[in-house]
Design an enzyme around this catalytic site. Structure first.
Site, PDB file in Angstrom:
ATOM      1  N   ALA A  17       0.857  -1.196   0.000  1.00  0.00           N
ATOM      2  CA  ALA A  17       0.000   0.000   0.000  1.00  0.00           C
ATOM      3  C   ALA A  17       0.880   1.228   0.000  1.00  0.00           C
ATOM      4  CB  ALA A  17      -0.916  -0.005   1.228  1.00  0.00           C
ATOM      5  N   GLY A  19       0.686   5.504   1.112  1.00  0.00           N
ATOM      6  CA  GLY A  19      -0.023   6.599   1.755  1.00  0.00           C
ATOM      7  C   GLY A  19       0.693   7.919   1.525  1.00  0.00           C
ATOM      8  N   VAL A  24       4.162   0.989   2.136  1.00  0.00           N
ATOM      9  CA  VAL A  24       4.330  -0.265   2.877  1.00  0.00           C
ATOM     10  C   VAL A  24       4.618  -1.390   1.892  1.00  0.00           C
ATOM     11  CG1 VAL A  24       3.285  -1.882   4.488  1.00  0.00           C
ATOM     12  CG2 VAL A  24       2.759   0.555   4.657  1.00  0.00           C
ATOM     13  N   LYS A  39       7.574  -0.419   6.400  1.00  0.00           N
ATOM     14  CA  LYS A  39       7.014   0.889   6.050  1.00  0.00           C
ATOM     15  C   LYS A  39       8.165   1.845   5.764  1.00  0.00           C
ATOM     16  CE  LYS A  39       3.515   4.102   7.846  1.00  0.00           C
ATOM     17  NZ  LYS A  39       2.597   4.319   8.983  1.00  0.00           N
ATOM     18  N   ASP A 133      -5.663   9.182  15.104  1.00  0.00           N
ATOM     19  CA  ASP A 133      -5.977   9.034  13.673  1.00  0.00           C
ATOM     20  C   ASP A 133      -6.714   7.725  13.422  1.00  0.00           C
ATOM     21  OD1 ASP A 133      -6.078   9.798  11.041  1.00  0.00           O
ATOM     22  OD2 ASP A 133      -4.127   8.956  10.523  1.00  0.00           O
TER      23      ASP A 133
END
Length: 640
Positions: A17, A19, A24, A39, A133
């Site tokens: 993924a 962001g 990641v 990450k 978050d």
């Protein structure tokens, strides 16, 4: 990055993924022979100390938690320019992906997921950590059924009172009212986000929507979250109450932490699974067909929900001619009464039409007087057979000039009786406002604070050595005459005022020690122009010949923006100077001459005992030779 070996240990296999802060990857820990999620911070953020600190904070926060519902963090470090974080790998999906496929979850599914989230969050709150978050993207649903919370990048100590600049880094759809209005977060702010997620799982959508982030933020600050059952009637009242408790606007009205909400969730589950079910409401009762009564000789009867429908059988017999005559007379009498009633109704309709059409009950429509001055509006209203109130009302507006008519009370176009009283509403101009403190914060935060009331113009960007990129440096606008001014010098602002933000692009790149080509590329990457002139060069003790020393100073007050040309100064290397002729001079005179010329000295220390009596015999290099400034001169003396 795929295929790279990080820190000699982690072999990157594939991307999982991406962001806004990091990507990641799936990797193999070669030392322990296990799969991990690694990450990696984006390269353009690696030099930003604020982002790097947040990255390290995530590792520290998660490492303090050892809980089955929190993603484990194994390692953190930096390989060359790559900052990374090694975490437990969980094959599966996120809660967001689940909600994309199944927007509405069952009560049991929502409570199972909520149980895991609150259990992990309770461990964080118990350790003094506020996540800040929480959202479906940060809840992982593993293929083996485990549910874990991830991404503690915004976590802070539960006792910290964090300022707005950082607080608003959380996702806007899950921000608590206190984060929006005061930028302060504690454990109850996490509870608010959990309540929004529970609403979303039960209702199939988020409670607040808007075209702009600030619109959603305003709803969080000012509105009350509705019950999930308003969107999904199958949601039980007990879960409605749990959502409303978790999302109360006042933090004092929410659960104090995740443990308190988890205990209430368990009690709610017990009530729903083992408690007594409420009596069915009329809307949920099934329709029942009641048994019919025993049939009578000439009549059958069916009863459905208490309503009887009779069905008669057999003909209706006429007893005699006298009976038929009586029935005919009754029909004629009824016809005469109906005709009389019709005449009466026609007369009433005519009278009513006259009364409300041209008579005392008639109405007049209030004419449109918006934009006119008060005197002209008054004349128009009087001409329409209306009475104008001596007192006017004032109203702030950005669309009608001050002193002109905004409208009327009752509203323009509405119908009132002839002679009815109308009050004129006069524009007071734009409403005076207070300027939010946006200088020093991020551009996004400034826009969210200003857009509801001010007319934001195109942002102006400039380089600034004292502020990171994206930070607001100044706010400019115009006064009521249209003159541009720095809004930090005034105290009066008004609704709709045009405002321009000046935002930092960060410092100008430092190109000292680079080649000319490298310096020009570094400037071009920042949309600046680096030019080379044969006239711009200088000596340098530490920058090799041909490399860049720096920029030609700009005139005082020059603002550096994208496209600005910066002239590069190129090094000529170390300055070459001749060796002074000190042969025959006393050591006292010679030493002063050589030191004043910037040379270092190598000599017999005995000469310093009688410097005025000792005479220089020779120097090496010899007098007149050209050497690097600052070189060492060897001195010999007569008689030594």
């Amino acid at each position: 990055m795929v295929g790279r070996l990080i820190d000699g240990r982690y072999q990157v296999r594939s991307r999982i993924a991406r962001g806004g802060m990091a990507t990641v990857y799936l990797a193999t820990d070669l030392r322990l022979e296990r799969r991990v999620a690694i990450k990696v911070m984006h390269g353009h953020l690696a030099d930003d100390t604020q982002y790097k600190a947040r990255f390290i904070q995530e590792a520290r926060s998660a490492a303090r938690l050892a809980h089955p519902n929190v993603v484990n963090v194994y390692d953190q470090g930096q390989d060359a320019d790559t900052a990374y974080l090694v975490m437990e790998y969980l094959p599966g999906i996120t809660l967001r992906e689940l909600l994309h496929e199944h927007p509405v979850l069952t009560t049991d599914q929502a409570m199972d997921i909520m149980d895991a989230i609150l259990s992990g969050l309770a461990a964080a709150h118990r350790n003094g950590i506020v996540h800040r978050d929480l959202k479906p993207e940060n809840v992982l649903l593993a293929d083996d059924g485990r549910i874990k919370i991830s991404d503690f990048g915004l976590a802070r100590a539960a006792t910290a009172q964090t300022a707005t600049g950082n607080a608003l880094l959380g996702t806007i759809a899950y921000l608590s009212p206190e984060l929006v209005t005061r930028g302060v977060a504690d454990a109850r702010s996490d509870i608010y986000a959990v309540g929004i997620m529970l609403y979303e799982m039960l209702a199939g959508e988020q409670p607040y929507k808007g075209e702009q982030p600030f619109q959603i933020a305003q709803q969080h600050a000012n509105d009350t979250v509705p019950t999930p059952s308003s969107k999904n009637p199958r949601v039980p009242a007990e879960l409605d109450e749990l959502v409303l408790w978790a999302t109360a606007r006042d933090p004092e009205q929410r659960p104090r932490d995740a443990r308190a909400m988890l205990e209430q969730l368990h009690e709610t589950r017990h009530i729903l699974e083992g408690g007594q079910k409420p009596a069915p409401t009329p809307a949920t009762m099934q329709t029942m067909v009641m048994p019919s009564a025993a049939p009578r000789a000439a009549e059958t009867e069916t009863q459905v929900l208490g309503t009887r429908v009779r069905q008669r059988t057999g003909p209706i017999a006429s007893d005699s001619a006298a009976t038929l005559s009586t029935l005919a007379d009754r029909r004629h009498s009824r016809s005469r009464w109906l005709f009389a009633l019709i005449l009466i109704l026609v007369a009433l309709a005519g009278a009513t039409g006259w009364y409300f059409g041209t008579g005392p009950g008639s109405k007049v429509s209030i004419p449109d007087v918006a934009g006119k001055d008060v005197a002209a509006a008054t004349a128009i209203l009087l001409k329409s057979d209306l009475t104008v109130s001596k007192e006017t009302k004032g109203e702030f507006t950005t669309t009608v000039p001050e002193g002109k008519v905004v409208g009327t009370d009752p509203k323009i176009g509405s119908s009132v009786a002839h002679g009815g009283t109308v009050t004129i509403i006069v524009s007071k101009g734009p409403e005076p406002l207070a300027m939010p403190p946006v200088v020093g914060g991020t551009e996004d935060a400034a826009r969210a604070a200003l857009e509801p009331h001010f007319d934001l113009q195109e942002t102006q960007y400039q380089f600034d050595s004292g502020q990171a990129a994206g930070i607001v440096l100044a706010v400019y606008g115009v006064d009521r005459t249209g003159k541009e001014l720095d809004l930090s010098t005034v105290t009066e602002y008004w609704d709709g005022q045009p405002i321009t933000l000046t935002v930092s692009l960060g410092p100008i790149p430092d190109v000292r020690g680079m080649s000319v080509a490298e310096a020009q590329k570094a400037l071009s990457d920042k949309d600046l122009v680096g030019s080379r002139s044969d006239k711009l060069h200088d000596w340098s003790d530490d920058v090799p010949e041909g490399d860049v020393i720096g920029y030609k100073p700009l005139p005082e007050g020059t603002v550096v923006t994208k496209g600005t040309e910066l002239q590069l100064i190129v090094s000529d290397g170390v300055e070459q100077v001749p060796v002074p002729d000190v042969v025959g001079l006393s050591w006292y005179e010679a030493k002063k001459t050589l030191l004043d010329a910037g040379f270092k000295l190598d000599y017999d220390a005995r000469a310093d005992l009688l410097p005025s009596a000792v005479e220089v015999r020779k120097t090496d290099p010899r007098a007149g030779a050209t050497v690097d400034k600052g070189s060492t001169i060897h001195v010999e003396f007569k008689g030594f």
